[in-house]
Scaffold this motif. Structure first.
Motif, short mmCIF file in Angstrom:
data_model
loop_
_atom_site.label_atom_id
_atom_site.label_comp_id
_atom_site.label_asym_id
_atom_site.label_seq_id
_atom_site.Cartn_x
_atom_site.Cartn_y
_atom_site.Cartn_z
N PRO A 1 35.22 36.86 43.06
CA PRO A 1 36.59 37.17 42.63
C PRO A 1 37.70 36.46 43.41
CG PRO A 1 35.27 39.14 42.59
CD PRO A 1 34.43 38.07 43.25
N PHE B 1 41.21 37.11 41.52
CA PHE B 1 40.72 38.12 40.58
C PHE B 1 40.65 39.49 41.24
CE2 PHE B 1 37.21 39.64 37.68
CZ PHE B 1 38.02 39.72 36.56
N LYS C 1 44.06 40.92 40.97
CA LYS C 1 44.38 41.28 39.58
C LYS C 1 43.71 42.60 39.19
CE LYS C 1 44.93 38.12 36.43
NZ LYS C 1 46.33 37.97 36.14
#
Length: 138
Positions: free
Chosen positions: A115, A126, A129
């Motif tokens: 990620p 990621f 997010k």
């Protein structure tokens, strides 16, 4: 002219779409600071793992200690010790207190490595997010 799905205009700088400034306080924490902060945090997690536990079990305790340190320091001082040393802090996109679940989720995703390597145009990994956070300069 209407935009089609996936046709966003390119942003001028990281964080523009989030309403953040381009430079200085409140801007997106850039990759150099992030890497230094991660190295500091990883080193700090290794101290108890290798000095107190040691042996073959240290490699299993190291990521656990990393997650615990993130879960303790992000909600209490606004960022990990590495973040604070490099002049950054973690904030939720929606505003308010970051809570405990965001740092836990964020750090668990960091230790599985993939990620943090996936970024968007705002230079948010990621892991940020998914957790609904952004790492900004203090």
């Amino acid at each position: 002219m209407s935009q089609k799905f996936g046709e966003l205009a390119p942003s001028e700088y990281p964080g523009e779409r989030l309403g953040l400034p381009e430079h200085g306080q409140g801007s997106i924490g850039r990759i150099g600071r992030r890497l230094i902060a991660l190295a500091i945090d990883w080193a700090l997690a290794s101290i108890p793992a290798y000095l107190l536990i040691g042996g073959e079990f240290a490699m299993w305790w190291h990521p656990i200690i990393f997650v615990v340190l993130q879960a303790v320091f992000i909600p209490t001082i606004g960022g990990s010790l590495g973040h604070r040393f490099t002049g950054m802090h973690v904030v939720p996109i929606a505003g308010g207190w970051v809570g405990i679940w965001r740092p836990l989720l964020r750090s668990l995703l960091i230790i599985i490595v993939i990620p943090p390597l996936v970024w968007d145009s705002d230079q948010r990994g990621f892991h940020d997010k998914i957790a609904g956070t952004v790492l900004i300069r203090s």
